[in-house]
Design an enzyme around this catalytic site. Structure first.
Site, PDB file in Angstrom:
ATOM      1  CG  ASP A 125      28.966 -24.381 -12.225  1.00 37.74           C
ATOM      2  OD1 ASP A 125      28.576 -25.368 -11.579  1.00 37.74           O
ATOM      3  OD2 ASP A 125      30.078 -23.856 -12.053  1.00 37.74           O
ATOM      4  NE  ARG A 126      26.109 -27.895  -7.030  1.00 36.63           N
ATOM      5  CZ  ARG A 126      27.049 -27.581  -6.142  1.00 36.63           C
ATOM      6  NH1 ARG A 126      27.204 -26.345  -5.752  1.00 36.63           N
ATOM      7  NH2 ARG A 126      27.806 -28.522  -5.622  1.00 36.63           N
ATOM      8  CG  ASP A 160      19.823 -23.908  -4.875  1.00 37.27           C
ATOM      9  OD1 ASP A 160      21.035 -24.125  -5.027  1.00 37.27           O
ATOM     10  OD2 ASP A 160      19.344 -22.803  -4.570  1.00 37.27           O
TER      11      ASP A 160
END
Lengths: 88, 207
Positions: B78-79, B84
């Site tokens: 997830d991500r 970021d």
């Protein structure tokens, strides 16, 4: 640790939060948040505890820091507003 | 090896990660940071603390990336570390909370770290227009009812839109692995047929 103040606003709703650290937390809630909401000309306020995860969500949601003065002004406006509908 | 699921707030990443992990029999991997010691300071003075905050997020992502690199297990993530840097740090820079030199310093470190982290074998990008994402965030909050005003329902349209612009730009230039873009406006992944179609596509690309 001092209190701090954040806000997040969109077209319909303005939310201001004072965050007060809970010095000796006995669960996952580490802050007490005092929220002031201005929505469609009405004011509301409530207090609730926040966790670290809540702060992370706030970060992702774009909450940003404001000075204490701004929060105090908004709080004063809310108290002065004769139309204010306060939720306590 | 791992598949990454990317997308803006409200795109449905976490739900898809969970479903895919179950379907493929892989491990679901979520957020890397349990505690970021700069978060509270960041709220007190964003310009002062944005850089260490982002470095801390980055270092945790890096650690997570290294463990993915060395792991023999198959994961759905997830991500990514990329988001970021390319979305959230960049947004702070564009919003004036990160200084130019700090941002460049951050990017230099990020580009060095990212070389050491295993690339996903596949990236699934959940693409949505800002109005749809707004709706989803609001629905999600309605369902949660954790407290009367959940923070996410307050996400300003412009803020979400700025992130969306950064996401679109990032994904246009992303060349590290194949990308499946799912238009969440047209394709409801809760619909089993759509979901299994996606699984088929994934299997074709990773096998």
């Amino acid at each position: 640790m001092e209190d701090f103040y954040v806000k997040n606003t969109n077209e319909k709703i303005k939310v201001y939060l004072k965050l007060k650290p809970i010095l000796f937390p006995d669960n996952e809630f580490t802050f007490e948040g005092t929220e002031i909401v201005a929505e469609e000309g009405k004011w509301g306020t409530e207090t609730y505890p926040l966790t670290y995860q809540d702060l992370l969500k706030m970060y992702e949601a774009g909450f940003h820091t404001i000075e204490k003065d701004e929060f105090d002004r908004v709080e004063a406006m809310m108290k002065l507003s004769s139309d204010g509908e306060l939720e306590t | 090896m791992y598949i990454a699921v990317s997308g803006n707030i409200g795109a449905g990443k976490t739900t898809l990660v969970e479903k895919l992990a179950n379907q493929l029999g892989w491990i679901a991997e979520y957020e890397a940071v349990d505690q970021n010691p700069y978060l509270i300071d960041f709220y007190q003075d964003m310009r002062r603390w944005a850089f260490p905050l982002q470095i801390c997020f980055l270092s945790h992502r890096f650690r997570q990336g290294l463990s993915l690199t060395s792991s023999a297990q198959k994961m759905v993530m997830d991500r990514t570390i990329y988001e970021d840097a390319e979305i959230f740090a960049r947004n702070l820079f564009q919003s004036g909370y990160l200084e130019e030199r700090d941002y460049q310093n951050y990017l230099f470190l990020y580009s060095t770290m990212v070389e050491l982290v295993a690339k996903p074998v596949l990236l699934i990008y959940l693409k949505g227009n800002t109005s749809t994402l707004m709706q989803r965030v609001q629905q999600r909050n309605f369902k949660k009812k954790i407290k009367k005003k959940n923070n996410e329902e307050l996400i300003p349209f412009d803020y979400l839109n700025n992130l969306n612009i950064l996401y679109d730009e990032w994904i246009r230039n992303f060349k590290l692995c194949p990308v499946i873009t799912v238009d969440i406006v047209r394709t409801d992944l809760k619909d089993e047929e759509n979901f299994y179609e996606l699984v088929e596509q994934i299997n074709l690309l990773i096998n």
